[in-house]
Design a protein around this motif. Structure first.
Motif, PDB file in Angstrom:
ATOM      1  N   GLU A 134      36.209  27.869 -71.536  1.00  0.00           N
ATOM      2  CA  GLU A 134      36.361  27.697 -70.088  1.00  0.00           C
ATOM      3  C   GLU A 134      37.241  28.791 -69.497  1.00  0.00           C
ATOM      4  OE1 GLU A 134      35.176  26.136 -66.683  1.00  0.00           O
ATOM      5  OE2 GLU A 134      34.552  25.316 -68.617  1.00  0.00           O
ATOM      6  N   VAL A 135      38.300  29.179 -70.201  1.00  0.00           N
ATOM      7  CA  VAL A 135      39.165  30.264 -69.726  1.00  0.00           C
ATOM      8  C   VAL A 135      38.376  31.567 -69.650  1.00  0.00           C
ATOM      9  CG1 VAL A 135      41.184  31.678 -70.291  1.00  0.00           C
ATOM     10  CG2 VAL A 135      41.289  29.205 -70.591  1.00  0.00           C
ATOM     11  N   ALA A 136      37.516  31.798 -70.628  1.00  0.00           N
ATOM     12  CA  ALA A 136      36.689  33.001 -70.632  1.00  0.00           C
ATOM     13  C   ALA A 136      35.748  33.038 -69.430  1.00  0.00           C
ATOM     14  CB  ALA A 136      35.882  33.083 -71.926  1.00  0.00           C
ATOM     15  N   LEU A 137      35.199  31.885 -69.063  1.00  0.00           N
ATOM     16  CA  LEU A 137      34.342  31.816 -67.880  1.00  0.00           C
ATOM     17  C   LEU A 137      35.124  32.188 -66.621  1.00  0.00           C
ATOM     18  CD1 LEU A 137      32.234  28.550 -68.421  1.00  0.00           C
ATOM     19  CD2 LEU A 137      31.528  30.918 -68.776  1.00  0.00           C
ATOM     20  N   GLN A 138      36.356  31.694 -66.538  1.00  0.00           N
ATOM     21  CA  GLN A 138      37.196  31.992 -65.374  1.00  0.00           C
ATOM     22  C   GLN A 138      37.536  33.486 -65.322  1.00  0.00           C
ATOM     23  OE1 GLN A 138      37.904  29.842 -63.010  1.00  0.00           O
ATOM     24  NE2 GLN A 138      37.026  28.060 -64.038  1.00  0.00           N
ATOM     25  N   ALA A 197      39.265  16.253 -66.807  1.00  0.00           N
ATOM     26  CA  ALA A 197      38.645  15.245 -65.953  1.00  0.00           C
ATOM     27  C   ALA A 197      37.765  14.331 -66.809  1.00  0.00           C
ATOM     28  CB  ALA A 197      37.807  15.909 -64.866  1.00  0.00           C
ATOM     29  N   VAL A 198      37.435  13.169 -66.276  1.00  0.00           N
ATOM     30  CA  VAL A 198      36.585  12.226 -67.006  1.00  0.00           C
ATOM     31  C   VAL A 198      35.259  12.894 -67.363  1.00  0.00           C
ATOM     32  CG1 VAL A 198      35.364  10.026 -66.910  1.00  0.00           C
ATOM     33  CG2 VAL A 198      37.632  10.249 -65.869  1.00  0.00           C
ATOM     34  N   ASP A 199      34.905  12.853 -68.637  1.00  0.00           N
ATOM     35  CA  ASP A 199      33.672  13.446 -69.162  1.00  0.00           C
ATOM     36  C   ASP A 199      33.649  14.972 -69.048  1.00  0.00           C
ATOM     37  OD1 ASP A 199      32.734  10.926 -69.832  1.00  0.00           O
ATOM     38  OD2 ASP A 199      31.600  10.685 -67.962  1.00  0.00           O
ATOM     39  N   GLY A 200      34.841  15.575 -68.948  1.00  0.00           N
ATOM     40  CA  GLY A 200      34.912  17.036 -68.866  1.00  0.00           C
ATOM     41  C   GLY A 200      34.306  17.719 -70.073  1.00  0.00           C
ATOM     42  N   SER A 223      38.521  25.408 -78.824  1.00  0.00           N
ATOM     43  CA  SER A 223      37.360  26.271 -78.584  1.00  0.00           C
ATOM     44  C   SER A 223      36.797  26.024 -77.193  1.00  0.00           C
ATOM     45  CB  SER A 223      36.275  26.017 -79.635  1.00  0.00           C
ATOM     46  OG  SER A 223      36.697  26.421 -80.917  1.00  0.00           O
ATOM     47  N   GLY A 224      36.743  24.752 -76.802  1.00  0.00           N
ATOM     48  CA  GLY A 224      36.242  24.415 -75.477  1.00  0.00           C
ATOM     49  C   GLY A 224      37.125  24.957 -74.370  1.00  0.00           C
ATOM     50  N   ILE A 225      38.426  24.883 -74.566  1.00  0.00           N
ATOM     51  CA  ILE A 225      39.355  25.385 -73.548  1.00  0.00           C
ATOM     52  C   ILE A 225      39.254  26.905 -73.436  1.00  0.00           C
ATOM     53  CG2 ILE A 225      41.792  25.658 -72.946  1.00  0.00           C
ATOM     54  CD1 ILE A 225      42.260  22.878 -74.167  1.00  0.00           C
ATOM     55  N   PHE A 226      39.218  27.598 -74.573  1.00  0.00           N
ATOM     56  CA  PHE A 226      39.079  29.056 -74.533  1.00  0.00           C
ATOM     57  C   PHE A 226      37.744  29.460 -73.901  1.00  0.00           C
ATOM     58  CE2 PHE A 226      42.401  29.381 -77.948  1.00  0.00           C
ATOM     59  CZ  PHE A 226      43.230  30.261 -77.261  1.00  0.00           C
ATOM     60  N   ALA A 273      27.291  20.419 -72.020  1.00  0.00           N
ATOM     61  CA  ALA A 273      26.545  20.660 -73.257  1.00  0.00           C
ATOM     62  C   ALA A 273      27.103  21.826 -74.067  1.00  0.00           C
ATOM     63  CB  ALA A 273      25.074  20.920 -72.931  1.00  0.00           C
ATOM     64  N   ALA A 274      27.724  22.779 -73.392  1.00  0.00           N
ATOM     65  CA  ALA A 274      28.231  23.968 -74.086  1.00  0.00           C
ATOM     66  C   ALA A 274      29.425  23.664 -74.972  1.00  0.00           C
ATOM     67  CB  ALA A 274      28.599  25.050 -73.065  1.00  0.00           C
TER      68      ALA A 274
END
Length: 237
Positions: free
Chosen positions: A211-215, A65-68, A206-209, A73-74
């Motif tokens: 986010e997947v970890a949070l899910q 998404a825009v500005d995802g 790294s950012g995608i992983f 900050a993380a």
């Protein structure tokens, strides 16, 4: 006195009776699963794959998404460590806007590339081995994500890098990057030009992983996040 002797004899008989049972017999009694508590290997593997698939789908959708990336900050992508001196120098000579443009364009490139990440990740998930299924299920809150990363990071980097290259060009990041370091190199005896493509690829993955970890953590801890009977069965145990 007779009663005492009788009790002693009965205790001795009971002791020999327990010892007569084999260790295997005792183990079976201790480890015998309760009715309805058993999970098949297929259940576990399918549940883990579903959890990861959900995490990837939701994670990449959020990040694309825009500005995802930019406003999280993380995972926001900043200039690489070796370029910190560059940033300080350029801001000091009035080129702060060029620095900001480079940072914004890198994050937009990662967001754009995230749209194409889901199929790559989902294909990797389908081929996930079930050898470590129990260990993953009983592991930490992000054990499945860590396992997926350890098994697929190299191939994902190779597949994802061309997507990043296209996104960098599309968002103007390459142009801003070249302008940024061309300006810096004019004022510095030590020339520098970090590999933009490799750096953004690494940070985007790294950012995608992340986010997947949070899910995954949410599915493990929050029953509401288990949106199917299979997830409830596997992670509800």
């Amino acid at each position: 006195m007779k009663n005492w002797v009788l009790l002693f004899a009965l205790s001795v008989i009971g002791t020999f009776s327990v010892q007569a049972q084999s260790p295997l017999d005792l183990l079976k009694k201790v480890t015998k699963p309760k009715s309805g508590d058993s999970l098949s290997t297929n259940d576990i593997a399918s549940g883990l794959k579903e959890a990861l698939s959900n995490g990837v789908t939701k994670g990449t959708s959020k990040l694309s998404a825009v500005d995802g990336f930019l406003k999280d900050a993380a995972i926001k992508i900043l200039l690489p460590p070796e370029a910190e001196k560059v940033e300080k120098t350029l801001r000091g000579i009035g080129l702060g806007k060029q620095v900001d443009d480079a940072i914004v364009s890198m994050n937009h490139a990662a967001e754009d590339a995230a749209k194409s990440a889901a199929p790559i990740f989902l294909n990797a998930i389908k081929g996930m081995s079930i050898t470590d299924a129990w260990g993953i299920l009983k592991g930490g809150d992000t054990a499945a994500t860590a396992y997926l990363r350890s098994k697929t990071n190299a191939s994902l980097t190779e597949a994802f890098k061309p997507v990043i290259d296209q996104s960098l060009a599309k968002t103007g990041a390459t142009k801003y990057w070249n302008t940024l370091f061309s300006s810096y190199n004019k004022f510095s005896f030590k020339k520098i030009n970090p590999d933009l493509s490799s750096y953004v690829t690494e940070k985007a993955l790294s950012g995608i992983f992340y986010e997947v970890a949070l899910q995954e953590t949410q599915i493990r801890k929050d029953p509401v996040a288990r949106t199917s009977d299979l997830l409830q069965k596997v992670f509800g145990k």
